[in-house]
Design a protein around this motif. Structure first.
Motif, PDB file in Angstrom:
ATOM      1  N   PRO A 149       0.807  -1.229   0.000  1.00 51.05           N
ATOM      2  CA  PRO A 149       0.000   0.000   0.000  1.00 51.05           C
ATOM      3  C   PRO A 149       0.835   1.272   0.000  1.00 51.05           C
ATOM      4  O   PRO A 149       0.365   2.321  -0.472  1.00 51.05           O
ATOM      5  N   THR A 151       3.256   2.080  -1.850  1.00 45.00           N
ATOM      6  CA  THR A 151       3.627   2.538  -3.188  1.00 45.00           C
ATOM      7  C   THR A 151       2.486   3.273  -3.883  1.00 45.00           C
ATOM      8  O   THR A 151       2.703   4.032  -4.820  1.00 45.00           O
ATOM      9  N   HIS A 152       1.246   3.041  -3.453  1.00 47.07           N
ATOM     10  CA  HIS A 152       0.068   3.753  -3.981  1.00 47.07           C
ATOM     11  C   HIS A 152      -0.051   3.652  -5.494  1.00 47.07           C
ATOM     12  O   HIS A 152      -0.391   4.636  -6.167  1.00 47.07           O
ATOM     13  N   THR A 154      -2.064   2.974  -8.568  1.00 45.28           N
ATOM     14  CA  THR A 154      -3.511   3.016  -8.758  1.00 45.28           C
ATOM     15  C   THR A 154      -4.010   1.870  -9.626  1.00 45.28           C
ATOM     16  O   THR A 154      -3.396   1.525 -10.635  1.00 45.28           O
ATOM     17  N   THR A 187      -9.895   6.619  -4.641  1.00 43.32           N
ATOM     18  CA  THR A 187      -9.170   7.858  -4.951  1.00 43.32           C
ATOM     19  C   THR A 187      -9.929   8.691  -5.973  1.00 43.32           C
ATOM     20  O   THR A 187      -9.759   9.906  -6.039  1.00 43.32           O
ATOM     21  N   ASP A 206      -6.120   3.002  -4.665  1.00 48.48           N
ATOM     22  CA  ASP A 206      -4.671   2.877  -4.473  1.00 48.48           C
ATOM     23  C   ASP A 206      -4.361   1.900  -3.335  1.00 48.48           C
ATOM     24  O   ASP A 206      -3.244   1.861  -2.821  1.00 48.48           O
ATOM     25  N   GLU A 207      -5.370   1.114  -2.945  1.00 49.59           N
ATOM     26  CA  GLU A 207      -5.198   0.026  -2.000  1.00 49.59           C
ATOM     27  C   GLU A 207      -6.209  -1.045  -2.367  1.00 49.59           C
ATOM     28  O   GLU A 207      -7.139  -0.792  -3.132  1.00 49.59           O
TER      29      GLU A 207
END
Length: 268
Positions: A149, A151-152, A154, A187, A206-207
């Motif tokens: 998580p 690193t985000h 997408t 997001t 993003d997770e």
């Protein structure tokens, strides 16, 4: 990849060893980095006395090895780094993201029969009812970094719902929705198109929480009819036919590594 997370102190020690310019890692991680098996599988092999370093059996899970100089063997057979493989599949609906199913239901590996590659694993999961972009690799470090998580990176989904999604519901998905004790948030969420009774929306995450999009929709009173992952970072599903597999291009792989920070740290 289904592997047990390392204790924080051990991860910090390994990172310190890598930052110092060396290739010293714990023995389970060495076997994983060479593409021989997962860390969990490596721990079992080591505990069973099947792994040797420079000709000596090692049972200590915290033993350090130098990947540049150590000679590793399992059951007396020397092992070397496998060529790194990176594939993308357009997963059809109805397939399980697992290698073996006790009930012998169809799995994503039915689409990979022409690729006889040991230790090829999915990067994350798509549930049985979900479709779209699914990555496979034998590069465990790349997979773990992409899933982390922090690193985000997408993930983008196109989702069909059983009603026309209004602006308030879409905004609620990005502000955060409490469901079963968790706060779930996208997001981004926007309307793609709509008809009289249903609509398609685009959702970015993003997770990856369990059934996250489906749970958010349930909380807004909507039902998910179809869920298709269309992109991971800059990697797009594109026109890849359903059930088909292709290798990532060098440019696509380089872009994913840049987004995770692997390119900046010089990791291959």
């Amino acid at each position: 990849m289904g592997e047990r997370r390392q204790p924080q102190k051990l991860r910090e020690r390994e990172k310190a060893g890598a930052d110092a310019g060396g290739k010293r890692v714990t023995l389970p991680r060495a076997l994983s980095k060479l593409g021989y098996c997962s860390r969990t599988q490596a721990e079992r092999l080591i505990a069973d006395g099947r792994v040797a370093v420079d000709g000596r059996i090692i049972r200590n899970l915290d033993a350090w090895v130098d990947l540049q100089s150590a000679k590793l063997a399992v059951d007396g057979a020397m092992i070397a780094a496998e060529a790194k493989i990176y594939l993308m599949l357009n997963k059809p609906r109805g397939l399980l993201t697992t290698r073996h199913d006790p009930e012998e239901r169809p799995t994503v590996y039915d689409c990979l029969k022409e690729f006889d590659i040991p230790h090829l694993s999915p990067v994350g999961r798509l549930d049985k009812a979900s479709e779209g972009l699914l990555l496979f690799t034998n590069d465990t470090e790349f997979a773990q970094t992409l899933l982390d998580p922090i690193t985000h990176v997408t993930k983008t989904y196109h989702v069909q719902v059983n009603r026309v999604m209004d602006a308030e519901s879409l905004a609620e998905m990005t502000y955060g929705i409490r469901h079963d004790g968790e706060v779930l948030a996208a997001t981004a969420a926007r309307l793609l198109r709509s008809g009289d009774r249903n609509s398609w929306i685009e959702v970015e995450l993003d997770e990856g929480r369990n059934r996250q999009i489906r749970r958010m929709l349930e909380a807004t009173g909507a039902e998910c009819l179809r869920l298709v992952r269309v992109a991971i970072g800059g990697l797009k599903l594109g026109e890849l036919p359903k059930g088909s597999v292709r290798a990532l291009t060098e440019a696509e792989l380089r872009d994913l590594k840049r987004r995770t920070g692997m390119e900046r740290t010089g990791r291959n």
